[in-house]
Motif scaffolding. Structure first.
Motif, mmCIF file in Angstrom:
data_model
loop_
_atom_site.group_PDB
_atom_site.id
_atom_site.type_symbol
_atom_site.label_atom_id
_atom_site.label_comp_id
_atom_site.label_asym_id
_atom_site.label_seq_id
_atom_site.Cartn_x
_atom_site.Cartn_y
_atom_site.Cartn_z
ATOM 1 N N PRO A 23 0.801 -1.224 0.000
ATOM 2 C CA PRO A 23 0.000 0.000 0.000
ATOM 3 C C PRO A 23 0.835 1.277 0.000
ATOM 4 N N THR A 24 0.266 2.310 -0.612
ATOM 5 C CA THR A 24 0.858 3.642 -0.545
ATOM 6 C C THR A 24 0.383 4.362 0.708
ATOM 7 N N HIS A 25 -0.700 3.881 1.282
ATOM 8 C CA HIS A 25 -1.227 4.405 2.546
ATOM 9 C C HIS A 25 -1.924 3.263 3.269
ATOM 10 N N LEU A 26 -1.692 3.164 4.569
ATOM 11 C CA LEU A 26 -2.327 2.111 5.360
ATOM 12 C C LEU A 26 -2.600 2.626 6.761
ATOM 13 N N GLU A 27 -3.838 2.470 7.191
ATOM 14 C CA GLU A 27 -4.221 2.754 8.572
ATOM 15 C C GLU A 27 -4.902 1.508 9.120
ATOM 16 N N VAL A 28 -4.503 1.099 10.293
ATOM 17 C CA VAL A 28 -5.135 -0.023 10.992
ATOM 18 C C VAL A 28 -5.637 0.545 12.318
ATOM 19 N N VAL A 29 -6.959 0.557 12.471
ATOM 20 C CA VAL A 29 -7.576 1.195 13.635
ATOM 21 C C VAL A 29 -8.302 0.141 14.462
ATOM 22 N N ASN A 30 -7.971 0.077 15.737
ATOM 23 C CA ASN A 30 -8.637 -0.837 16.654
ATOM 24 C C ASN A 30 -9.901 -0.159 17.180
ATOM 25 N N ASP A 31 -11.062 -0.676 16.780
ATOM 26 C CA ASP A 31 -12.353 -0.141 17.194
ATOM 27 C C ASP A 31 -12.975 -0.949 18.331
ATOM 28 N N SER A 32 -12.240 -1.869 18.895
ATOM 29 C CA SER A 32 -12.803 -2.809 19.869
ATOM 30 C C SER A 32 -13.421 -2.123 21.078
ATOM 31 N N HIS A 33 -12.826 -1.025 21.511
ATOM 32 C CA HIS A 33 -13.361 -0.324 22.686
ATOM 33 C C HIS A 33 -14.785 0.173 22.455
ATOM 34 N N LEU A 34 -15.156 0.388 21.202
ATOM 35 C CA LEU A 34 -16.513 0.842 20.874
ATOM 36 C C LEU A 34 -17.539 -0.285 20.985
ATOM 37 N N HIS A 35 -17.066 -1.511 21.086
ATOM 38 C CA HIS A 35 -17.946 -2.683 21.091
ATOM 39 C C HIS A 35 -17.822 -3.496 22.373
ATOM 40 N N SER A 36 -17.210 -2.926 23.387
ATOM 41 C CA SER A 36 -17.019 -3.618 24.654
ATOM 42 C C SER A 36 -18.358 -4.098 25.211
ATOM 43 N N GLY A 37 -18.422 -5.372 25.527
ATOM 44 C CA GLY A 37 -19.641 -5.954 26.078
ATOM 45 C C GLY A 37 -20.668 -6.369 25.048
ATOM 46 N N HIS A 38 -20.411 -6.077 23.780
ATOM 47 C CA HIS A 38 -21.335 -6.452 22.707
ATOM 48 C C HIS A 38 -20.971 -7.827 22.160
ATOM 49 N N MET A 39 -21.862 -8.377 21.335
ATOM 50 C CA MET A 39 -21.582 -9.655 20.690
ATOM 51 C C MET A 39 -20.280 -9.547 19.899
ATOM 52 N N GLY A 40 -19.469 -10.552 20.000
ATOM 53 C CA GLY A 40 -18.198 -10.581 19.285
ATOM 54 C C GLY A 40 -17.043 -10.041 20.095
ATOM 55 N N ASP A 41 -17.336 -9.375 21.204
ATOM 56 C CA ASP A 41 -16.272 -8.897 22.076
ATOM 57 C C ASP A 41 -15.761 -10.082 22.886
ATOM 58 N N ASP A 42 -14.549 -10.506 22.579
ATOM 59 C CA ASP A 42 -13.983 -11.678 23.258
ATOM 60 C C ASP A 42 -13.157 -11.302 24.483
ATOM 61 N N GLY A 43 -13.140 -10.024 24.816
ATOM 62 C CA GLY A 43 -12.393 -9.569 25.976
ATOM 63 C C GLY A 43 -10.924 -9.293 25.707
ATOM 64 N N SER A 44 -10.466 -9.578 24.484
ATOM 65 C CA SER A 44 -9.052 -9.376 24.154
ATOM 66 C C SER A 44 -8.726 -7.918 23.871
ATOM 67 N N GLY A 45 -9.745 -7.127 23.540
ATOM 68 C CA GLY A 45 -9.506 -5.750 23.121
ATOM 69 C C GLY A 45 -8.998 -5.664 21.698
ATOM 70 N N GLU A 46 -9.082 -6.771 20.958
ATOM 71 C CA GLU A 46 -8.594 -6.822 19.578
ATOM 72 C C GLU A 46 -9.573 -7.597 18.696
ATOM 73 N N SER A 47 -10.848 -7.244 18.760
ATOM 74 C CA SER A 47 -11.856 -8.007 18.022
ATOM 75 C C SER A 47 -12.481 -7.239 16.865
ATOM 76 N N HIS A 48 -12.480 -5.919 16.919
ATOM 77 C CA HIS A 48 -13.135 -5.080 15.910
ATOM 78 C C HIS A 48 -12.116 -4.104 15.317
ATOM 79 N N TRP A 49 -12.046 -4.070 13.986
ATOM 80 C CA TRP A 49 -11.002 -3.291 13.305
ATOM 81 C C TRP A 49 -11.548 -2.531 12.111
ATOM 82 N N THR A 50 -10.881 -1.446 11.779
ATOM 83 C CA THR A 50 -11.081 -0.723 10.529
ATOM 84 C C THR A 50 -9.727 -0.642 9.845
ATOM 85 N N VAL A 51 -9.710 -0.928 8.540
ATOM 86 C CA VAL A 51 -8.491 -0.721 7.762
ATOM 87 C C VAL A 51 -8.799 0.251 6.633
ATOM 88 N N VAL A 52 -7.891 1.173 6.432
ATOM 89 C CA VAL A 52 -7.948 2.112 5.321
ATOM 90 C C VAL A 52 -6.715 1.802 4.484
#
Length: 95
Positions: A23-52
């Motif tokens: 890539p000429t540009h890459l962003e990896v954003v951890n969105d897990s804190h926005l989903h704490s306690g929701h389905m798919g939150d495994d407690g690792s703090g690394e379950s939900h991501w955005t990549v640009v």
């Protein structure tokens, strides 16, 4: 075992996408804190991501084809460690 095997997931994601798409540009954003306690939150703090990702590999490719390229690079992580992945993929020069 490489250092990446024990690195935070963001570094692993970035390494995979750098290797697959140069890539000429890459962003990896951890969105897990926005989903704490929701389905798919495994407690690792690394379950939900955005990549640009901006890459010449996306030139002439549809949105779906671009997403498939990213999903392919992260396939085992998506199956085992990533619950949700938001993708923004563009070729250089695109808005």
């Amino acid at each position: 075992m490489t250092d990446l095997a024990t690195a935070p997931l963001a570094q692993i994601i970035a390494s995979r996408l750098n290797g697959a798409l140069d890539p000429t540009h890459l962003e990896v954003v951890n969105d897990s804190h926005l989903h704490s306690g929701h389905m798919g939150d495994d407690g690792s703090g690394e379950s939900h991501w955005t990549v640009v990702v901006e890459s010449h590999a996306f030139k002439g490719q549809s949105r779906v084809a671009r997403q498939r390229m990213i999903n392919h690079a992260l396939a085992d992580l998506l199956a085992e460690r990533i619950h949700a992945l938001a993708i923004r993929a563009r070729a250089p020069g695109e808005a």
